[in-house]
Design an enzyme around this catalytic site. Structure first.
Site, PDB file in Angstrom:
ATOM      1  N   GLY A 111      -3.602 -14.091  -6.147  1.00  0.00           N
ATOM      2  CA  GLY A 111      -4.341 -13.190  -5.268  1.00  0.00           C
ATOM      3  C   GLY A 111      -3.595 -11.760  -4.849  1.00  0.00           C
ATOM      4  O   GLY A 111      -2.516 -11.425  -5.469  1.00  0.00           O
ATOM      5  N   ARG A 114      -0.787  -7.213  -2.373  1.00  0.00           N
ATOM      6  CA  ARG A 114      -0.653  -5.651  -1.740  1.00  0.00           C
ATOM      7  C   ARG A 114      -1.647  -5.018  -1.962  1.00  0.00           C
ATOM      8  O   ARG A 114      -1.448  -3.700  -1.864  1.00  0.00           O
ATOM      9  CB  ARG A 114       0.788  -5.394  -2.123  1.00  0.00           C
ATOM     10  CG  ARG A 114       0.858  -5.065  -3.593  1.00  0.00           C
ATOM     11  CD  ARG A 114       2.136  -4.569  -4.062  1.00  0.00           C
ATOM     12  NE  ARG A 114       2.588  -4.579  -5.405  1.00  0.00           N
ATOM     13  CZ  ARG A 114       3.442  -3.950  -6.100  1.00  0.00           C
ATOM     14  NH1 ARG A 114       4.336  -3.135  -5.296  1.00  0.00           N
ATOM     15  NH2 ARG A 114       3.940  -4.280  -7.249  1.00  0.00           N
ATOM     16  N   LYS A 134      -3.348   0.204  -3.355  1.00  0.00           N
ATOM     17  CA  LYS A 134      -2.259  -0.652  -3.733  1.00  0.00           C
ATOM     18  C   LYS A 134      -1.150  -0.331  -2.982  1.00  0.00           C
ATOM     19  O   LYS A 134      -0.780   0.836  -3.049  1.00  0.00           O
ATOM     20  CB  LYS A 134      -2.066  -0.591  -5.244  1.00  0.00           C
ATOM     21  CG  LYS A 134      -1.006  -1.189  -5.871  1.00  0.00           C
ATOM     22  CD  LYS A 134      -0.872  -1.540  -7.374  1.00  0.00           C
ATOM     23  CE  LYS A 134       0.190  -2.005  -7.823  1.00  0.00           C
ATOM     24  NZ  LYS A 134       0.054  -2.041  -9.538  1.00  0.00           N
ATOM     25  N   ASP A 146       6.319  -8.029   0.769  1.00  0.00           N
ATOM     26  CA  ASP A 146       6.010  -7.207   1.925  1.00  0.00           C
ATOM     27  C   ASP A 146       4.522  -6.485   1.755  1.00  0.00           C
ATOM     28  O   ASP A 146       4.299  -5.718   2.877  1.00  0.00           O
ATOM     29  CB  ASP A 146       7.120  -6.100   1.939  1.00  0.00           C
ATOM     30  CG  ASP A 146       7.366  -5.209   0.842  1.00  0.00           C
ATOM     31  OD1 ASP A 146       6.679  -5.055  -0.174  1.00  0.00           O
ATOM     32  OD2 ASP A 146       8.360  -4.388   0.815  1.00  0.00           O
ATOM     33  N   ARG A 211     -10.444 -10.258 -12.591  1.00  0.00           N
ATOM     34  CA  ARG A 211      -9.356 -10.523 -13.511  1.00  0.00           C
ATOM     35  C   ARG A 211      -9.712 -11.956 -14.426  1.00  0.00           C
ATOM     36  O   ARG A 211     -10.467 -12.815 -13.648  1.00  0.00           O
ATOM     37  CB  ARG A 211      -7.786 -10.752 -13.003  1.00  0.00           C
ATOM     38  CG  ARG A 211      -7.740  -9.295 -12.208  1.00  0.00           C
ATOM     39  CD  ARG A 211      -6.761  -9.827 -11.064  1.00  0.00           C
ATOM     40  NE  ARG A 211      -6.700  -8.410 -10.228  1.00  0.00           N
ATOM     41  CZ  ARG A 211      -5.584  -7.620 -10.461  1.00  0.00           C
ATOM     42  NH1 ARG A 211      -4.720  -7.769 -11.160  1.00  0.00           N
ATOM     43  NH2 ARG A 211      -5.705  -6.599  -9.652  1.00  0.00           N
ATOM     44  N   ASP A 281      -3.431 -12.579 -14.870  1.00  0.00           N
ATOM     45  CA  ASP A 281      -3.956 -12.053 -13.939  1.00  0.00           C
ATOM     46  C   ASP A 281      -3.884 -10.472 -13.866  1.00  0.00           C
ATOM     47  O   ASP A 281      -4.376  -9.949 -12.831  1.00  0.00           O
ATOM     48  CB  ASP A 281      -2.996 -12.572 -12.708  1.00  0.00           C
ATOM     49  CG  ASP A 281      -1.576 -12.039 -12.836  1.00  0.00           C
ATOM     50  OD1 ASP A 281      -0.924 -13.112 -13.567  1.00  0.00           O
ATOM     51  OD2 ASP A 281      -0.861 -11.612 -11.846  1.00  0.00           O
ATOM     52  N   ASP A 291      -3.150  -2.838 -13.697  1.00  0.00           N
ATOM     53  CA  ASP A 291      -1.815  -3.089 -13.131  1.00  0.00           C
ATOM     54  C   ASP A 291      -0.703  -2.571 -14.104  1.00  0.00           C
ATOM     55  O   ASP A 291      -0.161  -3.151 -14.905  1.00  0.00           O
ATOM     56  CB  ASP A 291      -1.658  -4.808 -13.120  1.00  0.00           C
ATOM     57  CG  ASP A 291      -2.505  -5.288 -11.828  1.00  0.00           C
ATOM     58  OD1 ASP A 291      -3.061  -4.382 -11.016  1.00  0.00           O
ATOM     59  OD2 ASP A 291      -2.153  -6.564 -11.588  1.00  0.00           O
TER      60      ASP A 291
HETATM   61  P1  AMP Z   1       2.308  -8.215 -10.533  1.00  0.00           P
HETATM   62  O1  AMP Z   1       3.208  -8.409 -11.544  1.00  0.00           O
HETATM   63  O2  AMP Z   1       2.314  -6.726  -9.946  1.00  0.00           O
HETATM   64  O3  AMP Z   1       0.934  -8.187 -11.178  1.00  0.00           O
HETATM   65  O4  AMP Z   1       2.081  -8.861  -9.420  1.00  0.00           O
HETATM   66  C1  AMP Z   1       1.900 -10.405  -9.286  1.00  0.00           C
HETATM   67  C2  AMP Z   1       1.691 -10.726  -7.989  1.00  0.00           C
HETATM   68  O5  AMP Z   1       2.553 -10.601  -6.921  1.00  0.00           O
HETATM   69  C3  AMP Z   1       0.029 -10.433  -7.585  1.00  0.00           C
HETATM   70  O6  AMP Z   1      -0.470 -11.451  -6.839  1.00  0.00           O
HETATM   71  C4  AMP Z   1       0.488  -9.652  -6.387  1.00  0.00           C
HETATM   72  O7  AMP Z   1      -0.390  -9.148  -5.610  1.00  0.00           O
HETATM   73  C5  AMP Z   1       1.974 -10.059  -6.019  1.00  0.00           C
HETATM   74  N1  AMP Z   1       2.725  -8.808  -5.527  1.00  0.00           N
HETATM   75  C6  AMP Z   1       3.584  -8.210  -5.960  1.00  0.00           C
HETATM   76  N2  AMP Z   1       4.131  -7.164  -5.541  1.00  0.00           N
HETATM   77  C7  AMP Z   1       3.713  -7.387  -4.080  1.00  0.00           C
HETATM   78  C8  AMP Z   1       4.382  -7.325  -2.948  1.00  0.00           C
HETATM   79  N3  AMP Z   1       5.198  -6.245  -2.819  1.00  0.00           N
HETATM   80  N4  AMP Z   1       3.888  -7.599  -1.886  1.00  0.00           N
HETATM   81  C9  AMP Z   1       3.029  -8.685  -1.921  1.00  0.00           C
HETATM   82  N5  AMP Z   1       2.659  -9.162  -3.056  1.00  0.00           N
HETATM   83  C10 AMP Z   1       3.106  -8.571  -4.298  1.00  0.00           C
HETATM   84 MG    MG Z   2      -1.033  -7.728 -11.067  1.00  0.00          MG
END
Ligand code: AMP
Ligand code: MG
Length: 534
Positions: A111, A114, A134, A146, A211, A281, A291
């Site tokens: 999900g 952030r 974002k 966070d 996605r 995702d 992303d």
């Molecule tokens: P990503 O690898 O950036 O595509 O992120 C994978 C998952 O981790 C997704 O569900 C993002 O929303 C979550 N995520 C990544 N960084 C953060 C963050 N700083 N705070 C909250 N969720 C995060």
């Molecule tokens: Mg992502």
């Protein structure tokens, strides 16, 4: 001037829709606490306000997509809205619920942890643009993180999204980059050295942020009701040309996603882009680059290269694996759509279409890069030898193909040194004598191929320069822009964006933006090595 034209282009005149929230099942719980969310495509959640929002950059081309005057971006209200401190009428902020396969493993619910969608703007041409922040704060999907994003990764996403657009590669867009005035704690290398870094928020634009992982989650949970609702919604809103939702339309839709994904990966290959985290995702059903994390651009040609240090051991997402991984991801989507498309053959046909579209697209793309009007059977060996040679003598892929365009104009009997001259700038080390000979033989054979191809030389050169970019957001150049910004000089962001607006046109005085990677950047963090910490 009429009243409407005076008002047009202002923040307050943006017309928002909320179809994703309105038409799809939502999370009945309204508290912003981390949890598993069932039977819902989204949770309503507002951005967490930040201390001192300040606009660092904005894309006038992205603003135009939603009919916003570029001048409006400079207003304090713009920074407030696109930092998440103020909402415009009609916005329905929410975080999406999806799952995904990460590095080959089913990861369950992920999900938007952030990212927060603000709403959907319907522009004057009738197009729908979903606006998403974002780094806008915690959501029910934040897990232990966070909800924030750091400046360095936000600059990277902002610049690369817009660069990809100008390069002609399908991508989500970036409207704005705002610093929050707040610090964010990150252990950049995951080595036990967390630092406070400046926080930032990027506003992204896409038709939707749906996605592969959206569909995977509902099927994994046996929730065919929500799966069907989301599929029907996606078809009606985003693929109306395929017809009303029905089993046949689901099939046509999956095939369309397969072909779009194939074209996307061909384009990445053309420009030397490595996504870095091709988890399901991070795969868009629209076939867009989605992303921007630890992505990178090939410097010396190396199909095993990945900028993502988190993936250094397995190299699952290295440059050369991207076509196969995209296919693997489509197979995961196929499995997720199985409840809607019971015929396994129809799903397999989509995967086959992916492979065919990729193979055909790759041949056409390689012919264009080489300046040939068509790819002939014998060109397969020519390309294979070329990539062998680029590996043998570390050669900058981008500069090599630009140099090759110069060669396209040289006469047949030209001396060896003159033949090699346009390529010298691309060498990270000079070729060994045997490699030099091999390259000369290859270049002379290409000249003969050009003679048979018969296109006027100037036309060939111009055509090559339209598909082989001169300026790409080189890893070390983006890092220099980041270094400057972290020291308080943010002008580099707009400077780089301006160069990248015309990636195929030589811009006198801006040669530095096309320069090959200097030696100091070879193994520097941020240049060739990035982690998922962002
Ligand atoms: P990503 O690898 O950036 O595509 O992120 C994978 C998952 O981790 C997704 O569900 C993002 O929303 C979550 N995520 C990544 N960084 C953060 C963050 N700083 N705070 C909250 N969720 C995060
Ligand atoms: Mg992502």
């Amino acid at each position: 001037m009429s009243c409407t034209s005076v008002a047009a282009g202002r923040l307050d005149t943006l017309v928002f829709d909320d179809s994703y929230v309105r038409e799809l099942p939502g999370d009945p719980e309204s508290t912003n606490t981390v949890r598993a969310v069932y039977g819902a495509c989204h949770s309503l959640v507002v951005p967490t306000p930040v201390a001192a929002p300040r606009l660092l950059a904005c894309s006038r081309e992205a603003a135009a997509l939603i009919g916003l005057d570029a001048g409006e971006c400079a207003t304090p209200r713009f920074a407030e809205v696109f930092a998440g401190n103020a909402l415009l009428p009609g916005m329905r902020p929410h975080a999406a619920c999806y799952g995904g396969h990460q590095f080959g493993q089913w990861a369950g619910q992920l999900g938007d942890g952030r990212a927060i969608v603000l709403g959907e703007v319907l522009n004057a041409g009738g197009a729908r643009w979903t606006l998403q922040l974002k780094g806008a704060g915690r959501t029910p999907y934040s897990r232990s993180a966070d909800g924030r994003a750091v400046l360095r990764s936000s600059i990277r996403e902002f610049l690369c999204s817009e660069a990809m657009h100008h390069l002609g590669v399908p991508t989500t867009r970036a409207l704005s980059l705002v610093v929050t005035g707040e610090g964010v704690l990150r252990d950049m290398l995951y080595d036990g050295n967390p630092q406070i870094e400046p926080g930032a928020v990027v506003c992204r634009l896409a038709p939707s942020f749906i996605r592969f992982g959206h569909f995977e989650l509902f099927t994994a949970r046996g929730d065919e009701y929500t799966l069907g609702k989301l599929a029907d919604y996606t078809l009606r809103l985003h693929f109306p040309e395929l017809g009303a939702p029905s089993p046949a339309t689901y099939v046509a839709w999956f095939h369309e996603i397969c072909r779009r994904t194939a074209r996307l990966v061909v384009e990445w290959t053309r420009v030397g882009f490595v996504h870095g985290v091709m988890n399901t995702d991070n795969m868009s059903v629209h076939g867009l680059t989605l992303d921007y994390g630890p992505y990178g651009w090939l410097e010396d040609y190396d199909p095993l290269w990945t900028p993502n240090t988190t993936d250094a051991a397995g190299r699952r997402y290295c440059f050369g694996n991207q076509p196969g991984i995209a296919q693997w991801n489509l197979a995961r989507l196929a499995a997720a759509l199985r409840p809607l498309i019971p015929e396994a053959e129809a799903l397999q046909e989509g995967i086959d279409q992916y492979a065919r579209t990729y193979a055909e697209g790759w041949r056409a793309m390689m012919a264009a890069k080489l300046g040939l009007s068509a790819f002939e059977a014998e060109d397969a060996a020519r390309v294979e030898t070329l990539f062998d040679m680029l590996r043998e003598t570390p050669t900058d892929m981008t500069l090599f193909f630009r140099g090759l365009a110069e060669l396209a104009e040289l006469p047949g009997g030209v001396a060896d040194d003159a033949l090699l001259a346009p390529l010298r700038v691309a060498w990270y080390a000079p070729p060994a004598p045997a490699a030099r000979e091999r390259l000369l033989v290859w270049l002379r054979a290409l000249q003969m191929r050009y003679a048979r191809d018969g296109r006027p030389p100037e036309e060939r050169r111009a055509a090559m320069n339209r598909v082989n970019p001169l300026y790409v957001p080189r890893n070390y150049l983006v890092q220099q822009v980041i270094d400057r910004a972290e020291q308080g000089d943010t002008a580099g962001i707009a400077e780089m964006l301006d160069v990248l607006r015309h990636p195929y046109v030589a811009q006198p005085g801006r040669e530095g933006w096309a320069a090959p990677r200097p030696e100091w950047a070879r193994n520097r963090v941020g240049c060739s090595m990035l982690s998922c910490s962002s």
